[in-house]
Design an enzyme around this catalytic site. Structure first.
Site, PDB file in Angstrom:
ATOM      1  CG  ASN A 206     -54.425 -89.980 116.611  1.00 27.24           C
ATOM      2  OD1 ASN A 206     -54.029 -88.619 116.726  1.00 27.24           O
ATOM      3  ND2 ASN A 206     -56.046 -89.581 117.216  1.00 27.24           N
ATOM      4  CG  HIS A 426     -59.046 -86.880  91.186  1.00 28.89           C
ATOM      5  ND1 HIS A 426     -58.701 -86.731  90.107  1.00 28.89           N
ATOM      6  CD2 HIS A 426     -60.415 -87.956  90.285  1.00 28.89           C
ATOM      7  CE1 HIS A 426     -59.522 -86.279  89.650  1.00 28.89           C
ATOM      8  NE2 HIS A 426     -60.334 -87.055  89.065  1.00 28.89           N
ATOM      9  CD  GLU A 427     -57.569 -90.401  99.887  1.00 30.52           C
ATOM     10  OE1 GLU A 427     -57.807 -89.333 100.271  1.00 30.52           O
ATOM     11  OE2 GLU A 427     -56.155 -90.063  99.834  1.00 30.52           O
ATOM     12  CG  HIS A 495     -58.546 -82.084 101.894  1.00 32.97           C
ATOM     13  ND1 HIS A 495     -59.291 -82.180 102.741  1.00 32.97           N
ATOM     14  CD2 HIS A 495     -58.936 -80.811 100.804  1.00 32.97           C
ATOM     15  CE1 HIS A 495     -60.278 -81.628 102.457  1.00 32.97           C
ATOM     16  NE2 HIS A 495     -59.836 -80.951 101.987  1.00 32.97           N
ATOM     17  CD  GLU A 496     -56.054 -85.748 103.547  1.00 32.73           C
ATOM     18  OE1 GLU A 496     -56.463 -85.296 103.892  1.00 32.73           O
ATOM     19  OE2 GLU A 496     -55.964 -86.051 101.556  1.00 32.73           O
ATOM     20  CD  GLU A 514     -57.379 -81.781 105.376  1.00 28.11           C
ATOM     21  OE1 GLU A 514     -57.234 -81.728 104.546  1.00 28.11           O
ATOM     22  OE2 GLU A 514     -58.677 -81.997 105.928  1.00 28.11           O
ATOM     23  CD  GLU A 520     -60.467 -84.634 107.870  1.00 32.17           C
ATOM     24  OE1 GLU A 520     -60.428 -85.310 107.344  1.00 32.17           O
ATOM     25  OE2 GLU A 520     -59.185 -83.939 107.580  1.00 32.17           O
TER      26      GLU A 520
HETATM   27  C1  NOJ Z   1     -59.170 -86.728 103.929  1.00 28.91           C
HETATM   28  C2  NOJ Z   1     -60.098 -85.612 103.732  1.00 28.91           C
HETATM   29  O1  NOJ Z   1     -59.546 -84.424 104.538  1.00 28.91           O
HETATM   30  C3  NOJ Z   1     -61.020 -85.753 103.907  1.00 28.91           C
HETATM   31  O2  NOJ Z   1     -61.844 -84.330 102.993  1.00 28.91           O
HETATM   32  C4  NOJ Z   1     -61.530 -86.855 103.171  1.00 28.91           C
HETATM   33  O3  NOJ Z   1     -63.597 -87.365 103.610  1.00 28.91           O
HETATM   34  C5  NOJ Z   1     -60.411 -88.340 103.393  1.00 28.91           C
HETATM   35  N1  NOJ Z   1     -59.832 -88.387 103.338  1.00 28.91           N
HETATM   36  C6  NOJ Z   1     -60.862 -89.498 102.333  1.00 28.91           C
HETATM   37  O4  NOJ Z   1     -60.304 -89.040 101.401  1.00 28.91           O
END
Ligand code: NOJ
Ligand code: CA
Length: 715
Positions: A206, A426-427, A495-496, A514, A520
């Protein structure tokens, strides 16, 4: 000796150059042609060309071997390799010493002091020239390749880099599986010889996106040798190049560079003149020195930003943990395949779980304002979440269209009246071209609506297809987004994104990343109990992490009965993380309703600083414990934090870092005697005590526990 002058935005600097034309230092016994020592003389790096003209280096610390003779070079695509057949054309040594002030950081001033060996190598059969630059600091070595402008080496494609790190033995190692896309694994502790057998279990389905091989490892890679050396391998200033992983030859204990490929399998597109990122080896016989090292930052360039007054550390809360636990949703409705712009969301039946609604966000703003937070992150405010996993589209989000229950203008004035900023989210869902197309509009929207920071995210496989999170194309994208943000005076928390390499020295509006397994995952099955005793030795070596600590309600089922995960920590340890996990961006990640149940412990999160004048590592052993004290910026107050593994322990510290002759009121937030990360995580006690620089503390830490202290000078 030639004394050259050198311009630097620094408080003081010295730069001496020793040019050696045509002759070399000879080290009689080693067979190495040249060597330099670190300014304190503890480290020695030696360089020579092998019989076949291949570059070779080795590194020693206090007469112990750190790196045995190791090969350097590069393989090129459709061109002769740059591996051997070299002759030494030119060699130059110099010393550099400056002290600079970071815009934000763990200390007020950073000394950048190194001896440098720059070798120019000619490959006569191809008429090409490369350079290898070694910078030797008291805390370790950085080296990189340079390609001067030349007719016979202009545009080229890197097939692979061959930077070897031949180790002196089967070190204890704190590692992550090599992966071109994610670092969100639990850290494994084992000997190098055990990596192969543990890899299968480590590569959890996962999490992993693109595991590289049975023996590939990520950097920063932390190791401890049997003769007591702490060794950390990473890279600095990753710009316009692909990210480094390490392939382990576990018969010979040699690590070798593996660069991230693009969709075609190529590893780097280069045009000379060019310099690669630095490969870094931090080394000491004290674990704490690894945490104190500023080598990675020092190998990055000073910032060119003229005005940095808009860049400020941020303490924030967020409409976040309730989605992570599954209590609420990012999406407004659960429809799939609604196309942006074609659906009238007002007429779509809401799912009743959408957290980012005007009424709720106002309660978060109230809480932030009441307790002195700078900002409220709001995720799930914009349209697209209901079908963002549909990878047949790359246009899921436009970053400016709110859901019908989120009133941008109303919240803008509400937050402004309460002295709080809303943090943008911003995702991108990994659709990077889509993000770049919308970036200017999205940043303009932020400025118009009073946002000054953005959390960006790159969940899932990258579009364009075949590109990796750690590849050159993405490395260039992340920096593009940060530089463009600076034009709008916007701070970025990615993040990522690729793991950090100290770029925040040059681009201080990159205030967080991150790029590792954060809090999380405590709601997605759990982090190892010793996770926070290792991360500062690995991930944080490259830069601050948005770890999102502060979870007081460790049972996730309290928010979502279907989620049986629990946060593997005591409550007291959550406080410690604000000190031990350095970041200028710190979240109080739990829900306001939880904090209202524990306001006495919450006081520490309110009080703790997020920018520092000084840092002292009091106790440290990777995988076991870390205790750190930091002095708040522009203040006489200190804060301390201690985190430990599943064993629990007794911490013993001295307060000798305090100003002599002054008294301080210490408020100690610690585990109660019977606290335990699993059975009794919320058992904490708060004690007050007057201390001076002569005081000591013997403090019980529960399994998975720790403590936090605030120290306020008594006037
Ligand atoms: C992964 C991120 O680490 C998390 O903080 C975020 O809430 C989710 N993606 C959604 O964007
Ligand atoms: Ca341990």
């Amino acid at each position: 000796m030639i004394l050259s002058s050198f311009y630097a935005r620094s408080i003081s600097f010295r730069f001496f150059t020793l040019l050696i034309f045509g002759f070399l230092f000879t080290c009689p016994d080693s067979g190495f042609a040249q060597e330099i020592k670190s300014p304190d003389g503890n480290l020695i790096v030696r360089f020579r060309l092998s019989d076949s003209g291949a570059p070779v280096y080795e590194l020693q610390y206090k007469s112990k071997t750190v790196i045995k003779p190791s090969l350097l070079g590069l393989k090129l695509k459709d061109a002769p390799d740059l591996l051997d057949g070299f002759e030494l054309k030119h060699s130059e040594q110099n010393t550099f010493d400056e002290t600079w002030k970071p815009v934000w950081g763990e200390v007020r001033e950073i000394r950048n002091h190194y001896n440098q060996l720059l070798v120019t190598l000619a490959q006569p059969r191809t008429k090409r020239i490369i350079q290898i630059n070694f910078r030797l600091f008291n805390d370790g070595l950085g080296f990189r390749y340079g390609f001067p402008a030349q007719d016979s080496l202009n545009y080229f494609i890197v097939k692979e880099e061959r930077s070897q790190f031949a180790l002196s033995g089967d070190h204890k190692t704190f590692w992550l599986p090599g992966d071109y896309d994610t670092q969100e694994y639990n850290l494994i502790t084992s000997n190098l010889s055990e990596v192969r057998s543990k890899m299968k279990a480590a590569v959890t389905p996962n999490v992993s996106q693109f595991p590289i091989s049975e023996t590939s490892l990520q950097t920063p890679l932390m190791m401890k040798s049997k003769d007591g050396l702490y060794i950390n391998i990473h890279e600095a200033a990753l710009i316009d190049y692909s990210c480094l992983s390490l392939e382990l030859d576990d018969r010979n204990m040699v690590l070798e560079s593996v660069l991230t490929p693009d969709a075609l399998g190529n590893k780097g597109y280069v045009q000379a003149p060019f310099e690669t990122p630095w490969r870094t080896i931090i080394v000491s016989d004290k674990a704490g020195d690894i945490l104190e090292s500023k080598l990675v930052l020092n190998l990055n360039e000073p910032t060119q930003y003229k005005d940095v007054s808009w860049i400020k550390p941020v303490k924030y809360i967020g409409v976040w943990w309730e989605m992570i636990t599954g209590k609420s949703s990012w999406a407004y409705n659960d429809l799939n395949n609604v196309q942006l712009g074609t659906t009238n969301y007002m007429n779509t039946k809401p799912n009743g779980k959408h957290a980012a609604n005007t009424t709720k966000v106002k309660t978060y703003i109230d809480f932030a304002s009441q307790h002195g937070f700078d900002a409220v992150l709001v995720e799930g405010w914009n349209q697209g979440w209901e079908d963002w996993f549909d990878k047949s589209k790359d246009y899921v989000f436009d970053f400016v269209t709110p859901y019908p229950d989120f009133n941008v203008k109303e919240l803008q004035s509400y937050a402004a009246a309460k002295g709080v900023k809303i943090m943008m989210h911003h995702e991108t869902s990994g659709s990077v071209r889509n993000y770049e197309r919308h970036l200017d509009t999205a940043y303009k929207f932020m400025v118009e609506h009073g946002y000054n920071s953005v959390k960006s995210g790159y969940v899932g496989n990258i579009l364009p297809r075949g590109e990796h999170h750690s590849g050159q194309w993405l490395v260039n994208h992340y920096l593009y987004a940060v530089k463009k943000a600076a034009e709008y005076k916007i701070m970025v928390n990615g993040h990522e994104a690729v793991r950090p390499t100290g770029l925040s020295r040059t681009y201080p509006n990159l205030i967080g990343n991150e790029s590792a397994r954060g809090t999380e995952y405590e709601a997605f099955g759990g982090n190892n109990v010793d996770h926070t005793t290792i991360l500062p030795f690995t991930r944080l070596v490259g830069g601050p992490m948005d770890y999102t600590p502060g979870i007081f309600e460790t049972r996730v089922s309290v928010h979502n009965p279907e989620n049986t995960s629990f946060v593997r920590t005591t409550l007291a340890r959550q406080l410690a993380l604000y000190v031990t996990m350095y970041s200028p961006l710190q979240m109080a990640a739990d829900l306001p309703e939880t904090y209202n149940r524990f306001l006495d412990a919450f006081q520490f999160i309110k009080d703790v600083a997020i920018d520092w004048d000084d840092t002292k590592i009091l106790e440290a052993e990777p995988g076991d414990y870390i205790t750190i004290a930091r002095k708040a910026k522009g203040s006489t107050s200190w804060f301390a934090g201690s985190t430990c593994d599943e064993q629990g322990r007794t911490s013993k510290i001295k307060f000798d870092f305090l100003d002599p002759g002054k008294k301080y009121l210490a408020t100690i937030y610690s585990d109660a005697k019977n606290a335990h990360y699993e059975h009794n995580p919320q058992a904490y006690q708060i004690k007050k005590r007057v201390v001076t620089s002569n005081s000591t503390l013997i403090q019980h830490c529960a399994p998975g526990g720790g403590y936090a202290i605030s120290l306020v000078q008594i006037k």
